[in-house]
Write a protein that holds these residues in place. Sequence first.
Motif, PDB file in Angstrom:
ATOM      1  N   VAL A  64      65.793  65.936  10.878  1.00 53.92           N
ATOM      2  CA  VAL A  64      65.476  67.334  10.596  1.00 53.92           C
ATOM      3  C   VAL A  64      65.303  67.519   9.090  1.00 53.92           C
ATOM      4  CG1 VAL A  64      66.274  69.711  10.798  1.00 53.92           C
ATOM      5  CG2 VAL A  64      66.719  68.078  12.659  1.00 53.92           C
ATOM      6  N   TYR A 114      64.116  62.563  15.447  1.00 52.80           N
ATOM      7  CA  TYR A 114      63.503  63.264  14.326  1.00 52.80           C
ATOM      8  C   TYR A 114      64.593  63.581  13.308  1.00 52.80           C
ATOM      9  CZ  TYR A 114      59.549  64.263  17.435  1.00 52.80           C
ATOM     10  OH  TYR A 114      58.474  64.164  18.272  1.00 52.80           O
ATOM     11  N   LYS A 168      73.613  63.875  15.563  1.00 49.73           N
ATOM     12  CA  LYS A 168      72.429  63.692  16.418  1.00 49.73           C
ATOM     13  C   LYS A 168      72.713  64.394  17.742  1.00 49.73           C
ATOM     14  CE  LYS A 168      70.439  59.584  16.780  1.00 49.73           C
ATOM     15  NZ  LYS A 168      70.098  58.218  17.259  1.00 49.73           N
ATOM     16  N   ALA A 213      58.832  71.770  11.516  1.00 53.03           N
ATOM     17  CA  ALA A 213      58.682  71.696  12.973  1.00 53.03           C
ATOM     18  C   ALA A 213      57.252  71.974  13.449  1.00 53.03           C
ATOM     19  CB  ALA A 213      59.629  72.684  13.642  1.00 53.03           C
ATOM     20  N   TYR A 237      62.166  74.619   7.393  1.00 52.65           N
ATOM     21  CA  TYR A 237      62.321  74.040   8.730  1.00 52.65           C
ATOM     22  C   TYR A 237      61.233  74.506   9.690  1.00 52.65           C
ATOM     23  CZ  TYR A 237      66.544  72.334   6.686  1.00 52.65           C
ATOM     24  OH  TYR A 237      67.425  71.695   5.852  1.00 52.65           O
ATOM     25  N   PHE A 244      58.577  68.714  20.684  1.00 54.84           N
ATOM     26  CA  PHE A 244      59.856  68.213  21.136  1.00 54.84           C
ATOM     27  C   PHE A 244      59.902  68.235  22.657  1.00 54.84           C
ATOM     28  CE2 PHE A 244      60.463  70.283  17.023  1.00 54.84           C
ATOM     29  CZ  PHE A 244      60.988  69.230  16.294  1.00 54.84           C
ATOM     30  N   PRO A 287      67.098  65.309  17.663  1.00 53.29           N
ATOM     31  CA  PRO A 287      67.069  65.746  16.278  1.00 53.29           C
ATOM     32  C   PRO A 287      68.320  65.232  15.557  1.00 53.29           C
ATOM     33  CG  PRO A 287      67.467  67.612  17.747  1.00 53.29           C
ATOM     34  CD  PRO A 287      67.238  66.415  18.595  1.00 53.29           C
TER      35      PRO A 287
END
Length: 101
Positions: free
Chosen positions: A30, A28, A98, A50, A46, A55, A61
Motif C-alpha cells: 500500500v 500490493y 498483511k 489505488a 492512496y 483488487f 494489501p
Amino acid sequence: MGRKSSMTMATIFVVLASTLTTYASTTYTVGDFSGWQVPTNNSNLYDNWADNKTFVVGDNPLFNFITREHDVAEVTEPGYNACTTTDTISTDNKGPVKITL
C-alpha cells in the motif's frame, strides 16, 4: 450421453477456474515506495495509488510501517462508509501488516 459429458466438463472447468482464482493472489504494498503513512503533501496519495489497481478476493494489501508508529483497522462496510473505527473487525499496530481480502 454427449450432453451429460459437456455439462460435466463445464462444471469441472468452473471449479478449476474458481480454484485457480483463489491461488492467483497478488500482494500490493500500500502506497508502493511511500509505504503506510499520513499523507502530508498529497491528500489523494492512496486514492491515486489505488486508481490503476483491480483488487480481487484473495489479494493481500501489505501495510508497511514501523511497529506502533501507525495502525491498520479492518472495519465493517458501515464503519468504512462512516469513516469511523467504532465498528472494527481487527486493529493491528505491529508493522508490517498483511491482510487477505
